[in-house]
Design a protein around this motif. Sequence first.
Motif, PDB file in Angstrom:
ATOM      1  N   ALA A   1      -9.167  -1.513   2.679  1.00  0.00           N
ATOM      2  CA  ALA A   1      -9.385  -2.049   1.250  1.00  0.00           C
ATOM      3  C   ALA A   1      -8.088  -2.620   0.559  1.00  0.00           C
ATOM      4  CB  ALA A   1     -10.007  -1.344   0.543  1.00  0.00           C
ATOM      5  N   ASN A   2      -7.211  -1.877   0.500  1.00  0.00           N
ATOM      6  CA  ASN A   2      -5.993  -2.369  -0.433  1.00  0.00           C
ATOM      7  C   ASN A   2      -4.582  -2.577   0.531  1.00  0.00           C
ATOM      8  OD1 ASN A   2      -7.316  -2.605  -2.819  1.00  0.00           O
ATOM      9  ND2 ASN A   2      -7.083  -0.431  -2.795  1.00  0.00           N
ATOM     10  N   ALA A   3      -4.935  -2.392   1.817  1.00  0.00           N
ATOM     11  CA  ALA A   3      -3.510  -2.448   2.811  1.00  0.00           C
ATOM     12  C   ALA A   3      -2.866  -3.792   2.907  1.00  0.00           C
ATOM     13  CB  ALA A   3      -4.078  -1.929   3.950  1.00  0.00           C
ATOM     14  N   ASP A   4      -1.608  -3.656   2.752  1.00  0.00           N
ATOM     15  CA  ASP A   4      -0.828  -4.966   3.008  1.00  0.00           C
ATOM     16  C   ASP A   4      -0.465  -4.851   4.747  1.00  0.00           C
ATOM     17  OD1 ASP A   4      -0.331  -5.690   0.736  1.00  0.00           O
ATOM     18  OD2 ASP A   4       1.197  -4.182   0.178  1.00  0.00           O
ATOM     19  N   LEU A   5      -0.501  -3.747   5.149  1.00  0.00           N
ATOM     20  CA  LEU A   5      -0.292  -3.402   6.603  1.00  0.00           C
ATOM     21  C   LEU A   5      -1.070  -2.176   7.117  1.00  0.00           C
ATOM     22  CD1 LEU A   5       1.529  -3.587   9.281  1.00  0.00           C
ATOM     23  CD2 LEU A   5       3.091  -1.993   8.169  1.00  0.00           C
ATOM     24  N   VAL A   6      -1.726  -2.262   8.339  1.00  0.00           N
ATOM     25  CA  VAL A   6      -2.411  -1.020   8.743  1.00  0.00           C
ATOM     26  C   VAL A   6      -1.691  -0.896  10.253  1.00  0.00           C
ATOM     27  CG1 VAL A   6      -4.496  -0.172   9.366  1.00  0.00           C
ATOM     28  CG2 VAL A   6      -4.673  -1.868   7.845  1.00  0.00           C
ATOM     29  N   VAL A   7      -1.495   0.392  10.660  1.00  0.00           N
ATOM     30  CA  VAL A   7      -0.771   0.716  11.620  1.00  0.00           C
ATOM     31  C   VAL A   7      -1.834   1.664  12.336  1.00  0.00           C
ATOM     32  CG1 VAL A   7       1.182   1.486  12.957  1.00  0.00           C
ATOM     33  CG2 VAL A   7       1.437   0.493  10.787  1.00  0.00           C
ATOM     34  N   GLU A   8      -2.266   1.452  13.605  1.00  0.00           N
ATOM     35  CA  GLU A   8      -3.085   2.078  14.365  1.00  0.00           C
ATOM     36  C   GLU A   8      -2.230   3.141  15.088  1.00  0.00           C
ATOM     37  OE1 GLU A   8      -4.067   2.937  18.124  1.00  0.00           O
ATOM     38  OE2 GLU A   8      -3.619   0.822  17.896  1.00  0.00           O
ATOM     39  N   ALA A   9      -2.908   4.370  15.282  1.00  0.00           N
ATOM     40  CA  ALA A   9      -1.959   5.333  16.362  1.00  0.00           C
ATOM     41  C   ALA A   9      -3.088   6.314  16.842  1.00  0.00           C
ATOM     42  CB  ALA A   9      -0.817   6.270  15.511  1.00  0.00           C
ATOM     43  N   ILE A  10      -4.054   5.523  17.481  1.00  0.00           N
ATOM     44  CA  ILE A  10      -5.234   6.429  17.910  1.00  0.00           C
ATOM     45  C   ILE A  10      -5.259   6.889  19.524  1.00  0.00           C
ATOM     46  CG2 ILE A  10      -6.899   5.876  15.713  1.00  0.00           C
ATOM     47  CD1 ILE A  10      -8.301   4.271  17.749  1.00  0.00           C
ATOM     48  N   VAL A  11      -6.008   7.216  19.964  1.00  0.00           N
ATOM     49  CA  VAL A  11      -6.251   7.344  21.497  1.00  0.00           C
ATOM     50  C   VAL A  11      -6.123   6.137  22.274  1.00  0.00           C
ATOM     51  CG1 VAL A  11      -8.853   7.121  21.207  1.00  0.00           C
ATOM     52  CG2 VAL A  11      -7.826   8.381  23.119  1.00  0.00           C
ATOM     53  N   GLU A  12      -5.532   6.347  23.257  1.00  0.00           N
ATOM     54  CA  GLU A  12      -5.090   5.240  24.081  1.00  0.00           C
ATOM     55  C   GLU A  12      -6.169   4.695  24.881  1.00  0.00           C
ATOM     56  OE1 GLU A  12      -2.238   3.824  23.048  1.00  0.00           O
ATOM     57  OE2 GLU A  12      -1.121   3.869  24.847  1.00  0.00           O
ATOM     58  N   ASN A  13      -7.232   4.118  24.277  1.00  0.00           N
ATOM     59  CA  ASN A  13      -8.452   3.678  24.938  1.00  0.00           C
ATOM     60  C   ASN A  13      -8.456   2.067  24.421  1.00  0.00           C
ATOM     61  OD1 ASN A  13     -11.255   2.885  25.032  1.00  0.00           O
ATOM     62  ND2 ASN A  13     -11.412   4.921  25.835  1.00  0.00           N
ATOM     63  N   LEU A  14      -8.642   1.333  25.162  1.00  0.00           N
ATOM     64  CA  LEU A  14      -8.734  -0.185  24.750  1.00  0.00           C
ATOM     65  C   LEU A  14     -10.032  -0.520  23.973  1.00  0.00           C
ATOM     66  CD1 LEU A  14      -7.672  -3.045  25.006  1.00  0.00           C
ATOM     67  CD2 LEU A  14      -8.553  -3.623  27.003  1.00  0.00           C
ATOM     68  N   ALA A  15     -11.168  -0.182  24.432  1.00  0.00           N
ATOM     69  CA  ALA A  15     -12.381  -0.437  23.815  1.00  0.00           C
ATOM     70  C   ALA A  15     -12.392   0.134  22.481  1.00  0.00           C
ATOM     71  CB  ALA A  15     -13.713   0.018  24.626  1.00  0.00           C
ATOM     72  N   VAL A  16     -11.979   1.499  22.316  1.00  0.00           N
ATOM     73  CA  VAL A  16     -12.055   2.034  20.944  1.00  0.00           C
ATOM     74  C   VAL A  16     -11.077   1.538  19.992  1.00  0.00           C
ATOM     75  CG1 VAL A  16     -11.450   4.510  19.884  1.00  0.00           C
ATOM     76  CG2 VAL A  16     -12.810   4.286  22.166  1.00  0.00           C
ATOM     77  N   LYS A  17      -9.827   1.005  20.339  1.00  0.00           N
ATOM     78  CA  LYS A  17      -8.814   0.413  19.669  1.00  0.00           C
ATOM     79  C   LYS A  17      -9.546  -0.946  19.187  1.00  0.00           C
ATOM     80  CE  LYS A  17      -4.657   2.418  21.410  1.00  0.00           C
ATOM     81  NZ  LYS A  17      -3.677   2.975  20.424  1.00  0.00           N
ATOM     82  N   GLN A  18     -10.318  -1.789  20.133  1.00  0.00           N
ATOM     83  CA  GLN A  18     -10.713  -3.230  19.764  1.00  0.00           C
ATOM     84  C   GLN A  18     -11.624  -2.728  18.668  1.00  0.00           C
ATOM     85  OE1 GLN A  18     -11.796  -4.508  23.848  1.00  0.00           O
ATOM     86  NE2 GLN A  18      -9.881  -5.850  23.778  1.00  0.00           N
ATOM     87  N   LYS A  19     -12.571  -1.839  18.798  1.00  0.00           N
ATOM     88  CA  LYS A  19     -13.662  -1.745  17.864  1.00  0.00           C
ATOM     89  C   LYS A  19     -13.025  -1.322  16.541  1.00  0.00           C
ATOM     90  CE  LYS A  19     -17.838  -0.021  16.336  1.00  0.00           C
ATOM     91  NZ  LYS A  19     -17.413  -0.067  14.957  1.00  0.00           N
ATOM     92  N   LEU A  20     -12.198  -0.419  16.491  1.00  0.00           N
ATOM     93  CA  LEU A  20     -11.342   0.008  15.243  1.00  0.00           C
ATOM     94  C   LEU A  20     -10.862  -1.145  14.400  1.00  0.00           C
ATOM     95  CD1 LEU A  20     -10.368   2.234  13.323  1.00  0.00           C
ATOM     96  CD2 LEU A  20      -7.890   1.946  14.784  1.00  0.00           C
ATOM     97  N   PHE A  21     -10.208  -2.289  15.258  1.00  0.00           N
ATOM     98  CA  PHE A  21      -9.480  -3.203  14.595  1.00  0.00           C
ATOM     99  C   PHE A  21     -10.564  -4.247  14.066  1.00  0.00           C
ATOM    100  CE2 PHE A  21      -5.326  -1.858  16.707  1.00  0.00           C
ATOM    101  CZ  PHE A  21      -4.536  -2.039  15.694  1.00  0.00           C
ATOM    102  N   ALA A  22     -11.633  -4.515  14.695  1.00  0.00           N
ATOM    103  CA  ALA A  22     -12.858  -5.390  14.059  1.00  0.00           C
ATOM    104  C   ALA A  22     -13.202  -4.731  13.105  1.00  0.00           C
ATOM    105  CB  ALA A  22     -13.989  -5.388  15.220  1.00  0.00           C
ATOM    106  N   ASP A  23     -13.474  -3.396  12.846  1.00  0.00           N
ATOM    107  CA  ASP A  23     -13.809  -2.600  11.744  1.00  0.00           C
ATOM    108  C   ASP A  23     -12.845  -3.042  10.593  1.00  0.00           C
ATOM    109  OD1 ASP A  23     -16.070  -2.038  12.872  1.00  0.00           O
ATOM    110  OD2 ASP A  23     -15.389   0.070  13.222  1.00  0.00           O
ATOM    111  N   LEU A  24     -11.467  -2.886  10.797  1.00  0.00           N
ATOM    112  CA  LEU A  24     -10.454  -2.897   9.709  1.00  0.00           C
ATOM    113  C   LEU A  24     -10.216  -4.341   9.400  1.00  0.00           C
ATOM    114  CD1 LEU A  24      -7.465  -0.917  11.668  1.00  0.00           C
ATOM    115  CD2 LEU A  24      -8.796  -0.241   9.448  1.00  0.00           C
ATOM    116  N   GLU A  25     -10.497  -5.292  10.221  1.00  0.00           N
ATOM    117  CA  GLU A  25     -10.326  -6.693   9.724  1.00  0.00           C
ATOM    118  C   GLU A  25     -11.536  -7.204   8.896  1.00  0.00           C
ATOM    119  OE1 GLU A  25     -10.994 -10.059  12.793  1.00  0.00           O
ATOM    120  OE2 GLU A  25      -9.352 -11.025  11.964  1.00  0.00           O
ATOM    121  N   ALA A  26     -12.647  -6.491   9.146  1.00  0.00           N
ATOM    122  CA  ALA A  26     -13.880  -6.765   8.311  1.00  0.00           C
ATOM    123  C   ALA A  26     -13.601  -6.289   6.923  1.00  0.00           C
ATOM    124  CB  ALA A  26     -15.064  -6.091   8.645  1.00  0.00           C
TER     125      ALA A  26
END
Length: 421
Positions: free
Chosen positions: A216-241
Amino acid sequence: MGVLDAVGIQFCNECNNMLYPREDKVNRVLLYQCRNCELNVEAERPCIYVNKLISTLNEVKQINTDVVMDPTLPTTSHINCPQCNANQAVFFQSYSTRKDAKMNLFYVCKICRYKWTCSKSMNSRLIAVSLRSLKVQNVSVVGSGLMGAGIAQVAAQTGHNVVLNDLNDAALGKAQKGIEKSLGRVAKKMGDEGAKFIEDTMSRITFTTSVEETAANADLVVEAIVENLAVKQKLFADLEAGASAKCILATNTSSLPVSAIGANLKDTTRFGGLHFFNPVPMMKLLEVIKANDTSDEVFQAMLDWGKAMNKTTVKCIDTPGFIVNRLLVPYLMEAIRLVERGHATKEDVDIAMKLGAGHPMGPLQLADYVGLDTCKFILDGWHQEYPDEPLFNPVETLNKLNEEGKIGMKSGEGFYSYKKK
Ligand SMILES: CCCCCCC[C@H](O)CC(=O)SCCNC(=O)CCNC(=O)[C@H](O)C(C)(C)COP(=O)([O-])OP(=O)([O-])OC[C@H]1O[C@@H](n2cnc3c(N)ncnc32)[C@H](O)[C@@H]1OP(=O)([O-])[O-]
């Protein structure tokens, strides 16, 4: 993110020197005047704050202690506090009515309130840099493991408002304890200020399992989750929304292609890589990765933020391993192969690289420290991608230790035993 908000101190457009407030008594208006050139402009707001030194010019002890609360003072992230090393200090000029008085800046650390003054040449460089900087103040970190917690800790230590996100409260509780422990190690070098430093730093971190709150209020989001491409892609779609259009999105991946992680974003220009090193509070380096579409503005903001985090930044394109891991992976694997061949003991390999190459840890110790599961994961991925590259060939001992569950320090055993006796 945006240019620094309005500040009480004004700077000359011609020579970048500070402007001095002066009352035009005839016309009853407040002017700002440069002592270096002829510039003379009318103030936009007829009101100024003055942070006055009570006795002599260099008497830094008597700076008003509430000075960091003055909303009109500029903050710089380009100088480190001599006491706590944080890089969030407000600064202002000595108060003097004499035209020939030296230009002297005074600093107060926003983290530990230490006060100091600085030379003139340093001042002009700092003023110029701090005015140019884009502002990343609200930082969200997704993934509260060792890396995510470390990034959140350093962000909070350097004055950012931090949201740390993970899937459940148990993970967040563990991260909170880990951060407090690490802060304790930093704080014990700070004497009486230590307890307040820990309290202030922790007060800047919000722990949450909500992705909406994280974005919601982030100027920057840094992702440091499990090294799985599909999981990361889904997370970034949710973050961007959930994030603002200006929010920068970045991954701390160490083994996946950065551009692929951000490929499905609507705006791929706001995406890049920020690769930290373990332990984040101690390691001075940050690799800043320009993905295929990262805009120049976003890349510069990531570099600036790295400096605000008190890290030394290096730039790299989106290539496997970036700089450090591209060299580190073959090195660690060659060290294991050397021991496998019986050419030297693991202890001697480690001693050799510590004393002969000046490394803080030998390669087998370091492999245990980063985790033999992580080493294997990276090596297997690269071997699959580049089957003709012998440097990335599987390593028998590494596979065997993984099969036995001996994955290094975190499991109590790897090449060495870490079990408490
Ligand atoms: C196949 C290859 C796979 C590659 C994997 C890549 C993974 C990733 O992408 C990249 C990496 O991270 S690559 C990995 C990159 N990483 C490396 O290469 C690491 C190389 N190693 C090192 O730089 C040093 O050995 C360390 C800094 C780890 C420890 O320092 P030391 O001197 O050897 O020993 P010490 O006695 O423990 O600590 C001394 C003092 O330091 C302070 N302090 C320490 N930790 C702290 C913390 N977490 N918080 C706060 N403070 C901390 C503290 O004051 C402590 O005193 P205390 O009285 O004990 O509180």
